[in-house]
Design a protein around this motif. Sequence first.
Motif, mmCIF file in Angstrom:
data_model
loop_
_atom_site.group_PDB
_atom_site.id
_atom_site.type_symbol
_atom_site.label_atom_id
_atom_site.label_comp_id
_atom_site.label_asym_id
_atom_site.label_seq_id
_atom_site.Cartn_x
_atom_site.Cartn_y
_atom_site.Cartn_z
ATOM 1 N N LEU A 158 -20.756 -12.589 -30.874
ATOM 2 C CA LEU A 158 -21.210 -11.261 -31.273
ATOM 3 C C LEU A 158 -22.380 -10.850 -30.387
ATOM 4 C CD1 LEU A 158 -21.315 -11.767 -35.137
ATOM 5 C CD2 LEU A 158 -19.537 -10.589 -33.817
ATOM 6 N N ARG A 159 -22.445 -9.586 -30.045
ATOM 7 C CA ARG A 159 -23.566 -9.138 -29.216
ATOM 8 C C ARG A 159 -24.830 -9.094 -30.060
ATOM 9 N NH1 ARG A 159 -24.280 -3.121 -29.012
ATOM 10 N NH2 ARG A 159 -22.828 -2.309 -30.555
ATOM 11 N N ARG A 160 -25.942 -9.336 -29.373
ATOM 12 C CA ARG A 160 -27.216 -9.366 -30.070
ATOM 13 C C ARG A 160 -28.196 -8.422 -29.399
ATOM 14 N NH1 ARG A 160 -30.095 -14.972 -30.601
ATOM 15 N NH2 ARG A 160 -31.476 -14.170 -29.028
ATOM 16 N N GLY A 161 -28.600 -8.693 -28.202
ATOM 17 C CA GLY A 161 -29.572 -7.871 -27.473
ATOM 18 C C GLY A 161 -30.830 -8.638 -27.149
ATOM 19 N N CYS A 162 -31.332 -8.402 -25.952
ATOM 20 C CA CYS A 162 -32.564 -9.054 -25.501
ATOM 21 C C CYS A 162 -33.192 -8.187 -24.411
ATOM 22 C CB CYS A 162 -32.265 -10.466 -24.972
ATOM 23 S SG CYS A 162 -31.256 -10.499 -23.476
ATOM 24 N N LYS A 163 -34.314 -8.655 -23.838
ATOM 25 C CA LYS A 163 -34.977 -7.887 -22.781
ATOM 26 C C LYS A 163 -34.089 -7.780 -21.541
ATOM 27 C CE LYS A 163 -39.209 -8.952 -21.774
ATOM 28 N NZ LYS A 163 -40.536 -9.585 -21.642
ATOM 29 N N ILE A 164 -33.353 -8.822 -21.248
ATOM 30 C CA ILE A 164 -32.532 -8.844 -20.034
ATOM 31 C C ILE A 164 -31.454 -7.758 -20.058
ATOM 32 C CG2 ILE A 164 -30.891 -10.227 -18.692
ATOM 33 C CD1 ILE A 164 -32.521 -12.700 -19.546
ATOM 34 N N CYS A 165 -30.840 -7.553 -21.226
ATOM 35 C CA CYS A 165 -29.756 -6.548 -21.331
ATOM 36 C C CYS A 165 -30.241 -5.237 -21.955
ATOM 37 C CB CYS A 165 -28.580 -7.109 -22.134
ATOM 38 S SG CYS A 165 -28.973 -7.514 -23.853
ATOM 39 N N ASN A 166 -31.556 -5.064 -22.025
ATOM 40 C CA ASN A 166 -32.153 -3.857 -22.630
ATOM 41 C C ASN A 166 -31.666 -3.646 -24.055
ATOM 42 O OD1 ASN A 166 -33.726 -3.165 -20.381
ATOM 43 N ND2 ASN A 166 -31.987 -2.128 -19.425
ATOM 44 N N ASP A 167 -31.539 -4.725 -24.788
ATOM 45 C CA ASP A 167 -31.119 -4.716 -26.194
ATOM 46 C C ASP A 167 -29.733 -4.105 -26.431
ATOM 47 O OD1 ASP A 167 -33.294 -6.059 -27.354
ATOM 48 O OD2 ASP A 167 -34.524 -4.246 -27.189
ATOM 49 N N SER A 168 -28.904 -4.074 -25.396
ATOM 50 C CA SER A 168 -27.543 -3.532 -25.564
ATOM 51 C C SER A 168 -26.558 -4.617 -25.994
ATOM 52 C CB SER A 168 -27.045 -2.901 -24.261
ATOM 53 O OG SER A 168 -26.804 -3.906 -23.287
ATOM 54 N N GLY A 169 -26.845 -5.865 -25.615
ATOM 55 C CA GLY A 169 -25.938 -6.970 -25.903
ATOM 56 C C GLY A 169 -24.908 -7.191 -24.808
ATOM 57 N N TYR A 170 -24.891 -6.296 -23.827
ATOM 58 C CA TYR A 170 -23.909 -6.390 -22.733
ATOM 59 C C TYR A 170 -24.629 -6.541 -21.400
ATOM 60 C CZ TYR A 170 -20.766 -4.460 -26.253
ATOM 61 O OH TYR A 170 -20.037 -4.255 -27.395
ATOM 62 N N ARG A 171 -24.009 -7.291 -20.515
ATOM 63 C CA ARG A 171 -24.554 -7.449 -19.168
ATOM 64 C C ARG A 171 -23.399 -7.689 -18.207
ATOM 65 N NH1 ARG A 171 -29.018 -7.861 -16.298
ATOM 66 N NH2 ARG A 171 -29.302 -9.517 -14.770
#
Length: 166
Positions: free
Chosen positions: A74-87
């Motif tokens: 499940l997507r979550r979000g973090c600083k790396i993906c700008n809280d989108s959950g996708y990269r």
Amino acid sequence: LQTIERFMSMLGEHNKRDALFVLAHHLKMIVNQNLARSLCKCAIAVEPLGLQKLMQQVETVSEGLLRPGPATRLRRGCKICNDSGYRGRVAVHETLMVEENDQLREDFNRWMLAGDFGTATPLEKMAGVDFLRRTDTAQTLLQSGVIDAETALAAVGILRNLETGR
């Protein structure tokens, strides 16, 4: 199938037969791909109870075409993906592979020249042709945790939000 139709639409009538002959005798593979959002590394595994619910939802919505597996995330979000959950992106493709076979090439040439793609034998059903469906690719990506369930559904043409049901 759409690839061949698009190719044929680019040809002028005066050289269509020759071009189709060349295509029929040299075609080895057609790949049709769409790009889908891939999950960021911050995505989390689905808990066993949540997985059962998700499996039921996805199977119902997709009418059995897709089925999440234990590695589904499940997507979550973090600083790396700008809280989108996708990269990043990943290809969700369908692939048609044509065997080196003179009879198949002749059948393929006749099929293309007939130009009646609605009623003629589909290329993917001819002996000597292997076809990997987009649903198979989406299924593999979903079960391996590369994409989430909503992305997999969208990749196979089912646009539905699993949380709201719309």
